[in-house]
Design a protein around this motif. Structure first.
Motif, PDB file in Angstrom:
ATOM      1  N   THR A   1     -19.404   5.256 -59.559  1.00 65.01           N
ATOM      2  CA  THR A   1     -18.797   4.344 -58.595  1.00 65.01           C
ATOM      3  C   THR A   1     -19.883   3.527 -57.910  1.00 65.01           C
ATOM      4  O   THR A   1     -21.075   3.854 -57.988  1.00 65.01           O
ATOM      5  CB  THR A   1     -17.990   5.114 -57.543  1.00 65.01           C
ATOM      6  N   LEU A   2     -19.443   2.478 -57.229  1.00 64.39           N
ATOM      7  CA  LEU A   2     -20.369   1.567 -56.561  1.00 64.39           C
ATOM      8  C   LEU A   2     -19.629   0.934 -55.391  1.00 64.39           C
ATOM      9  O   LEU A   2     -18.410   0.726 -55.462  1.00 64.39           O
ATOM     10  CB  LEU A   2     -20.832   0.492 -57.553  1.00 64.39           C
ATOM     11  N   SER A   3     -20.350   0.604 -54.327  1.00 61.20           N
ATOM     12  CA  SER A   3     -19.683  -0.037 -53.194  1.00 61.20           C
ATOM     13  C   SER A   3     -19.187  -1.419 -53.620  1.00 61.20           C
ATOM     14  O   SER A   3     -19.850  -2.121 -54.406  1.00 61.20           O
ATOM     15  CB  SER A   3     -20.643  -0.174 -52.013  1.00 61.20           C
ATOM     16  N   PRO A   4     -18.017  -1.845 -53.133  1.00 60.98           N
ATOM     17  CA  PRO A   4     -17.478  -3.166 -53.507  1.00 60.98           C
ATOM     18  C   PRO A   4     -18.446  -4.309 -53.209  1.00 60.98           C
ATOM     19  O   PRO A   4     -18.580  -5.236 -54.006  1.00 60.98           O
ATOM     20  CB  PRO A   4     -16.203  -3.269 -52.663  1.00 60.98           C
ATOM     21  N   ASP A   5     -19.123  -4.246 -52.058  1.00 60.01           N
ATOM     22  CA  ASP A   5     -20.065  -5.318 -51.708  1.00 60.01           C
ATOM     23  C   ASP A   5     -21.203  -5.416 -52.717  1.00 60.01           C
ATOM     24  O   ASP A   5     -21.575  -6.512 -53.158  1.00 60.01           O
ATOM     25  CB  ASP A   5     -20.641  -5.072 -50.304  1.00 60.01           C
ATOM     26  N   LYS A   6     -21.760  -4.260 -53.069  1.00 62.89           N
ATOM     27  CA  LYS A   6     -22.872  -4.246 -54.032  1.00 62.89           C
ATOM     28  C   LYS A   6     -22.407  -4.713 -55.406  1.00 62.89           C
ATOM     29  O   LYS A   6     -23.111  -5.466 -56.098  1.00 62.89           O
ATOM     30  CB  LYS A   6     -23.445  -2.831 -54.130  1.00 62.89           C
ATOM     31  N   LEU A   7     -21.201  -4.280 -55.794  1.00 64.40           N
ATOM     32  CA  LEU A   7     -20.674  -4.673 -57.101  1.00 64.40           C
ATOM     33  C   LEU A   7     -20.423  -6.171 -57.146  1.00 64.40           C
ATOM     34  O   LEU A   7     -20.712  -6.823 -58.156  1.00 64.40           O
ATOM     35  CB  LEU A   7     -19.386  -3.909 -57.401  1.00 64.40           C
ATOM     36  N   LYS A   8     -19.912  -6.741 -56.068  1.00 66.08           N
ATOM     37  CA  LYS A   8     -19.700  -8.191 -56.018  1.00 66.08           C
ATOM     38  C   LYS A   8     -21.023  -8.940 -56.154  1.00 66.08           C
ATOM     39  O   LYS A   8     -21.131  -9.925 -56.888  1.00 66.08           O
ATOM     40  CB  LYS A   8     -19.012  -8.588 -54.707  1.00 66.08           C
ATOM     41  N   GLN A   9     -22.049  -8.431 -55.466  1.00 65.64           N
ATOM     42  CA  GLN A   9     -23.381  -9.054 -55.541  1.00 65.64           C
ATOM     43  C   GLN A   9     -23.917  -9.021 -56.970  1.00 65.64           C
ATOM     44  O   GLN A   9     -24.434 -10.025 -57.487  1.00 65.64           O
ATOM     45  CB  GLN A   9     -24.333  -8.319 -54.594  1.00 65.64           C
ATOM     46  N   ILE A  10     -23.798  -7.858 -57.630  1.00 68.55           N
ATOM     47  CA  ILE A  10     -24.309  -7.712 -58.992  1.00 68.55           C
ATOM     48  C   ILE A  10     -23.549  -8.612 -59.959  1.00 68.55           C
ATOM     49  O   ILE A  10     -24.144  -9.295 -60.809  1.00 68.55           O
ATOM     50  CB  ILE A  10     -24.200  -6.234 -59.442  1.00 68.55           C
ATOM     51  N   ARG A  11     -22.226  -8.646 -59.822  1.00 68.70           N
ATOM     52  CA  ARG A  11     -21.417  -9.458 -60.735  1.00 68.70           C
ATOM     53  C   ARG A  11     -21.650 -10.953 -60.507  1.00 68.70           C
ATOM     54  O   ARG A  11     -21.669 -11.727 -61.469  1.00 68.70           O
ATOM     55  CB  ARG A  11     -19.941  -9.110 -60.571  1.00 68.70           C
ATOM     56  N   THR A  12     -21.825 -11.348 -59.265  1.00 66.85           N
ATOM     57  CA  THR A  12     -22.096 -12.765 -58.974  1.00 66.85           C
ATOM     58  C   THR A  12     -23.411 -13.191 -59.607  1.00 66.85           C
ATOM     59  O   THR A  12     -23.506 -14.253 -60.227  1.00 66.85           O
ATOM     60  CB  THR A  12     -22.143 -12.991 -57.454  1.00 66.85           C
TER      61      THR A  12
END
Length: 273
Positions: free
Chosen positions: A197-208
């Protein structure tokens, strides 16, 4: 008829090191020379029989011994039977010992064990590549030592590769709401599956960042909070159904996560370290 030339390659292990060195030396000569190989020579009587045979044939003996009890007898046997013998490993070991101020282990076969470890790592790496990101997913799940599951960009692939270098055969399965989960995932025994799992904020940053690197608009659905939360909710549901432990990889280095995974898997399997 020419003189028959012969080299005896003798070792207290397999003798691959000595054999390669002798073969390399022979490439520098035109003369025909036969090689007789004697592996796992671990007692004095066996060694003496080989020396006697070499004396009768006028052969050279090239040897790699690390067992002290054999090394101390070599000079005596050489003089007693007037045989030419060459030690292919002790001079190097002596220099290393003097340099590092450490006595050698005196364990035959360590090089072979290192080779075996190397091939096991390479086999695990090939496995990780073959079954990466749901490739041939059912087959991979059944054969894997460990299965990693999670949404896209939760470090499944780098973790699979890192663990492969520790000889773990790892398959990874991305969890996507629109794609059915393999049935075999729910049949895995305890300790064979880990959810990431990963925090939503971190995942958004990585995907962006990923979208930008691919030249795609960073405002796409893939990197939107709505999509990320949908995927994470779905992934949480699947992980609960599978019954696997989960690891939050937010701000964790791959190496740290991998070590944590190994510890967690061993606990799940009831292995005490």
């Amino acid at each position: 008829m020419g003189v028959a030339h012969c080299v005896f390659v003798v070792s207290d292990s397999v003798g691959e090191t000595a054999d390669r060195l002798v073969q390399a030396a022979l490439t520098q000569f035109r003369a025909a020379v036969t090689i007789e190989r004697y592996s796992f020579v671990t007692d004095i009587d066996m060694l003496e029989r080989i020396v006697v045979s070499a004396a009768k044939k006028g052969a050279i003996i090239a040897y790699t011994f690390v067992l002290p009890e054999l090394l101390v007898q070599v000079t005596r046997l050489q003089e007693a039977h007037d045989v030419q013998m060459v030690d292919l490993i002790t001079p190097m070991m002596t220099l290393i010992q003097d340099t590092v101020q450490e006595a050698p282990r005196a364990e035959p076969g360590r090089m072979r064990r290192l080779d075996e470890d190397y091939f096991k790592r390479m086999e695990a790496v090939e496995f990780a590549v073959k079954y990466d990101d749901a490739k041939r997913v059912e087959e991979g799940i059944k054969q894997a030592d460990l299965v990693l599951i999670g949404v896209s960009r939760t470090s499944k692939t780098p973790l699979s590769m890192y663990l492969a270098h520790k000889q773990w055969k790892v398959a990874n399965v991305p969890l996507v709401p629109e794609v059915a989960v393999p049935k075999s995932l729910f049949d895995l025994p305890r300790g064979r599956c880990i959810g990431l799992t990963l925090s939503p904020d971190k995942l958004k940053q990585i995907r962006t960042t990923r979208m930008k690197s691919m030249g795609a608009p960073s405002t796409g659905t893939y990197a939107s909070f709505e999509r990320i939360l949908e995927e994470m909710t779905y992934a949480e549901t699947i992980m609960k159904r599978v019954g696997c432990p989960t690891i939050d990889v937010t701000n964790r280095a791959v190496e740290e996560t991998a070590e944590y995974i190994v510890d967690m898997v061993n606990m799940e399997r009831g292995i005490r370290l």
